[in-house]
Design an enzyme around this catalytic site. Structure first.
Site, short mmCIF file in Angstrom:
data_model
loop_
_atom_site.label_atom_id
_atom_site.label_comp_id
_atom_site.label_asym_id
_atom_site.label_seq_id
_atom_site.Cartn_x
_atom_site.Cartn_y
_atom_site.Cartn_z
N ARG A 26 47.27 -65.25 30.71
CA ARG A 26 46.93 -66.68 30.82
C ARG A 26 48.17 -67.57 30.86
NH1 ARG A 26 42.59 -67.98 26.30
NH2 ARG A 26 43.50 -66.16 25.24
N LYS A 368 87.34 -77.26 27.73
CA LYS A 368 86.83 -75.89 27.68
C LYS A 368 87.81 -75.01 26.90
CE LYS A 368 87.26 -71.58 29.68
NZ LYS A 368 88.47 -70.81 30.08
#
Length: 471
Positions: A26, A368
């Site tokens: 489902r 970074k």
């Protein structure tokens, strides 16, 4: 491991069996149902976390569809040594799933708590109450039930005239009268392990689905004059499974609203618009923080006290100190920000970026795997990758650490009290010494000595500078 006592005073050991083998048709998905995420974590992770709080001797997880991925999700949450896996080769019903673990359970001599991997909101307190009743009544089986206004699709609890358990009947096998019953089976059980394993031998697929129903076992116990107990719970939502995408969205909203409300009432956090803020249930947010609309605080992030996080910022698995300001539209992932820093707007910190106290990262700056020192400013349009930057340094607009040569990443080191001119390219590996200055537009390909001015393409030393006083 905790041992529990029944009314005779005998101790019993707890084992937990989590059913997680099915696809979940489902959901209309190729992904196993228990791998769909709620609050940023797979459904099965929520169940495993709750199960672990009961401190069982053993936890078994029945896997089948996408078994390797389900195992990985469970191990990430519980650890390799906390859970054992049992494979259900074919998905032929809940009885068949439990039979797959029969080899382990038949030797257990324990109380077995059976949970479903798609019931993420069940609380440890509820399961303890279920266990307590099971042991107090010395039952062969105890079933957790709830009453629903609309019980369609669920197995019904059929009682006799005295209100005692008679049987569980599935929706597709129920008569017209049985379908009017509003008390349903929540799919959570306690069993005596030896009696469960013996009864499983007698389960047959004599139903419209052709499946082996675990729900047949309590009826067998009733026929055998064994004690079958019913623990009727008051909160249907808590013990409900996730069966569709719509239900998953409802659970997400419920979890989010509960977390935000708890932070406002118990944590002293201000939400400008609580209906448009997302905070992970695992995150921590300190007192006197102000959270603006559309902010996402994800994973196990930790936000200190007195922080302000502005519109549409996203913070994932990161740690912020006290009095930190995160401006609009920032993305911060796996990073650390110390006290009194400011970030943004439109900044991106990732891969263990670290800001020391009073550092400032401005608009359209990406950091970074780099460390920014105390009171250092990186204000505009800059990329800093694999860099270590000292204290009291200023990074001009348009600066780039050229850290990648096409094969390998290389580090850049910028020491204290440095002034990097706008549009400087730092071709790593390279070091800029303390007190140095790069002129605008420089391309730095060699180490810069301390207290020198460099300029040009490539940058060369133009003059010696006076050393700045310490402090």
């Amino acid at each position: 491991m905790v041992k529990h006592s029944n009314r005779t005073g005998a101790q019993t050991t707890l084992d937990i069996l989590i059913l997680a083998a099915g696809l979940g048709t489902r959901m209309k998905s190729s992904l196993a149902k228990v791998l769909h995420k709620l609050g940023g974590q797979p459904l099965i992770a929520h169940v495993c976390r709750t199960a672990a709080l009961l401190n069982p001797r053993n936890t078994y997880v029945v896997v089948g569809y996408q078994a390797a991925d389900v195992k990985a999700a469970v191990e990430k949450e519980a650890g390799n040594d906390r859970v054992a896996f049992v494979t259900q080769a074919e998905q032929r019903g809940t009885g068949d799933a439990v039979m797959a673990a029969r080899g382990e359970l038949s030797r257990a001599q324990s109380t077995v708590l059976i949970l479903s991997g798609d019931v993420p909101l069940v609380r440890t307190e509820t399961l303890r109450a279920l266990l307590d009743q099971h042991l107090a009544e010395n039952a062969a089986c105890t079933i957790l039930t709830v009453r629903l206004e609309n019980p369609s699709g669920y197995g019904r609890i059929v009682r006799d005239e005295a209100g005692r358990f008679l049987k569980i009947v599935e929706q597709k096998d129920a008569s017209v009268d049985e379908r009017q019953i509003r008390e349903i089976n929540a799919g959570i059980y306690c069993f005596d392990s030896e009696k469960l394993c013996a009864a499983l031998e007698r389960v047959k697929p004599t139903n419209s689905q052709g499946e082996y129903y675990l729900t047949d076992v309590p009826g067998m116990f009733r026929t055998d004059q064994e004690q079958v107990s019913i623990y009727q719970h008051h909160d249907a939502r808590e013990v409900s499974g996730v069966n569709t995408r719509a239900e998953l969205a409802e659970f997400e909203n419920l979890l989010r609203r509960g977390t935000v409300r708890r932070l406002m009432l118990d944590g002293g956090v201000t939400f400008i618009d609580p209906s448009h803020a997302y905070v992970s249930s695992e995150a921590q947010v300190g007192r006197d923080c102000v959270i603006h609309p559309d902010v996402h605080i994800e994973g196990r992030s930790i936000i200190g006290e007195g922080c302000e996080i502005y519109h549409s910022a996203r913070i994932t698995d990161s740690r912020l100190g006290n009095r930190v300001t995160i401006k609009d539209h920032c993305v911060i992932v796996d990073s650390d920000i110390a006290d009194d820093c400011a970030v943004g707007p439109f900044a991106h910190l990732r891969m263990n970026a670290r800001l020391e106290e009073q550092a400032v990262v401005g608009n359209f700056v990406e950091v970074k795997k780099s460390r920014i020192g105390r009171r250092t400013k990186v204000m505009h349009l800059t990329y800093l990758g694999d860099a270590t930057i000292g204290e009291n340094t200023n990074i001009g607009a348009g600066t780039v650490t050229c850290n990648y040569d096409g094969k390998h990443k290389h580090p850049t080191v910028i020491e204290d009290n440095v002034r990097i001119g706008s549009d400087t390219m730092l071709v790593a590996p390279v070091r800029v010494g303390s007190g140095a200055v790069t002129a605008a537009g420089s391309v730095v390909t060699e180490d810069v000595p301390p207290n020198t001015l460099v300029a040009g393409v490539p940058a060369k030393v133009k003059k010696k500078l006076e050393e700045a006083e310490d402090g």
